[in-house]
Design an enzyme around this catalytic site. Structure first.
Site, PDB file in Angstrom:
ATOM      1  N   GLY A  32       1.141  -5.449  -4.769  1.00  0.00           N
ATOM      2  CA  GLY A  32       0.830  -5.472  -3.348  1.00  0.00           C
ATOM      3  C   GLY A  32      -0.440  -4.694  -3.044  1.00  0.00           C
ATOM      4  O   GLY A  32      -0.519  -3.957  -2.062  1.00  0.00           O
TER       5      GLY A  32
ATOM      6  N   TYR B 166      16.638  -5.583   4.259  1.00  0.00           N
ATOM      7  CA  TYR B 166      15.501  -4.780   3.820  1.00  0.00           C
ATOM      8  C   TYR B 166      15.975  -3.423   3.289  1.00  0.00           C
ATOM      9  O   TYR B 166      15.588  -2.997   2.191  1.00  0.00           O
ATOM     10  CB  TYR B 166      14.514  -4.585   4.972  1.00  0.00           C
ATOM     11  CG  TYR B 166      13.313  -3.743   4.607  1.00  0.00           C
ATOM     12  CD1 TYR B 166      12.276  -4.270   3.846  1.00  0.00           C
ATOM     13  CD2 TYR B 166      13.225  -2.409   5.013  1.00  0.00           C
ATOM     14  CE1 TYR B 166      11.175  -3.494   3.504  1.00  0.00           C
ATOM     15  CE2 TYR B 166      12.125  -1.634   4.671  1.00  0.00           C
ATOM     16  CZ  TYR B 166      11.107  -2.187   3.925  1.00  0.00           C
ATOM     17  OH  TYR B 166      10.016  -1.418   3.569  1.00  0.00           O
ATOM     18  N   ALA B 167      16.823  -2.746   4.059  1.00  0.00           N
ATOM     19  CA  ALA B 167      17.333  -1.440   3.633  1.00  0.00           C
ATOM     20  C   ALA B 167      18.142  -1.567   2.349  1.00  0.00           C
ATOM     21  O   ALA B 167      18.041  -0.714   1.454  1.00  0.00           O
ATOM     22  CB  ALA B 167      18.178  -0.818   4.739  1.00  0.00           C
TER      23      ALA B 167
ATOM     24  N   ASN C  28       4.963  -1.425  -5.317  1.00  0.00           N
ATOM     25  CA  ASN C  28       4.752  -1.291  -3.882  1.00  0.00           C
ATOM     26  C   ASN C  28       4.997  -2.586  -3.111  1.00  0.00           C
ATOM     27  O   ASN C  28       5.347  -2.542  -1.936  1.00  0.00           O
ATOM     28  CB  ASN C  28       3.318  -0.805  -3.634  1.00  0.00           C
ATOM     29  CG  ASN C  28       2.894  -0.974  -2.198  1.00  0.00           C
ATOM     30  OD1 ASN C  28       3.290  -0.218  -1.320  1.00  0.00           O
ATOM     31  ND2 ASN C  28       2.096  -2.018  -1.951  1.00  0.00           N
TER      32      ASN C  28
ATOM     33  N   THR D 184      14.436  10.673  -5.972  1.00  0.00           N
ATOM     34  CA  THR D 184      13.864  10.026  -4.796  1.00  0.00           C
ATOM     35  C   THR D 184      13.353  11.116  -3.852  1.00  0.00           C
ATOM     36  O   THR D 184      14.087  12.033  -3.501  1.00  0.00           O
ATOM     37  CB  THR D 184      14.902   9.163  -4.056  1.00  0.00           C
ATOM     38  OG1 THR D 184      15.373   8.134  -4.933  1.00  0.00           O
ATOM     39  CG2 THR D 184      14.271   8.506  -2.816  1.00  0.00           C
TER      40      THR D 184
ATOM     41  N   ILE E  91       4.245   4.417   8.474  1.00  0.00           N
ATOM     42  CA  ILE E  91       2.805   4.587   8.366  1.00  0.00           C
ATOM     43  C   ILE E  91       2.176   3.327   8.959  1.00  0.00           C
ATOM     44  O   ILE E  91       2.726   2.225   8.829  1.00  0.00           O
ATOM     45  CB  ILE E  91       2.351   4.817   6.906  1.00  0.00           C
ATOM     46  CG1 ILE E  91       0.836   5.077   6.850  1.00  0.00           C
ATOM     47  CG2 ILE E  91       2.780   3.686   5.993  1.00  0.00           C
ATOM     48  CD1 ILE E  91       0.360   5.556   5.490  1.00  0.00           C
TER      49      ILE E  91
END
Length: 246
Positions: A23, A156-157, A91, A239, A189
């Site tokens: 990405g 997504y999570a 990414n 993490t 971000i």
């Protein structure tokens, strides 16, 4: 001399190392790729579109990481350029934010294919190359969504939570080869991906963080440098969450 990215300090922190960044055309991936190049490393970028980086030490490969065959083809092309990969930054990600009852199955599948299976395939192929040099750093870009579990981000999570588990298990498998696997869970971000989401909801999420602001470039790059460093050889299956999320 150390085999890690700290070797050859005169040439930059990443001197002598090749990093594979998925990405890499935009957003966080572009930020990371340009940072590594700036600090003396070489970068191979995997992305579906054409390159957005013009640098002599950057090699671009049009790869859809959500397609296992495309990943394997990308590595075949990469091996014509280099026989070593030292750092992998998984990414590449796609995001469709939608309530579960109306989430299109195709969108859900695309998130699983890219965000989870793509990272698995890239890590799988890269670790085979790292094995020869017995040194490697695999860094998965995760998300605060894993911890915050926001409405609309079920798949997504879940895909990003799976990414963390993937890193933790691979860390055990690859530890004998001096390859570490860690995750960096990024908070909000300002990127193209974030701009897809309702800004009022983003503002609510930011306000609820222990450190209530958007992530900045250096917040991410600081942790990237830490995890990629030779000095982090004893840190794996971890993490790190930005912004105080836990």
């Amino acid at each position: 001399m150390s085999a890690g990215i700290d070797a050859g300090a005169g040439g930059g922190a990443y001197a002598g190392k090749l990093a594979l960044v998925t990405g890499s055309r935009r957003g966080v991936g572009l930020l990371i790729a340009e940072h590594i190049l700036k600090h003396g490393g070489r970068v191979a970028g995997f992305a579906r579109g054409e390159s957005t980086i013009d640098h002599p030490d950057y090699h671009h490969f049009q790869v859809d990481v959500g397609d296992p065959a495309s990943v394997q083809q990308g590595f075949a092309a990469l091996k014509k350029v280099t026989d070593a990969v030292h750092i992998v930054v998984n990414n590449a990600a796609v995001l469709t934010s939608q309530y579960s009852m109306i989430m299109p199955p195709a969108a859900a599948q695309a998130m699983l294919n890219t965000n989870l299976m793509g990272a698995f395939m890239v890590s799988r192929e890269a670790s085979k190359m790292m094995r020869k040099g017995k040194w490697g750093r695999i860094i998965n870009i995760s998300s605060m969504a894993v911890s915050l579990e926001p409405i609309g981000d079920s798949v997504y999570a879940a895909s990003k939570a799976g990414l963390t588990t993937l890193a933790n298990v691979m860390a055990k498998e690859l530890a004998p080869l001096n390859i570490t696997c860690n995750s960096l869970a990024v908070s909000a971000i300002k990127t193209d991906m974030l701009s897809q989401l309702p800004q009022d909801k983003i503002a609510q999420v930011i306000a609820g963080l222990p450190i209530p602001r958007f992530a900045e470039a250096d917040d991410i790059l600081n942790v990237l440098d830490f995890l990629a460093s030779e000095r982090s050889s004893y840190i794996t299956a971890q993490t790190i969450y930005l912004g105080g999320v836990n």
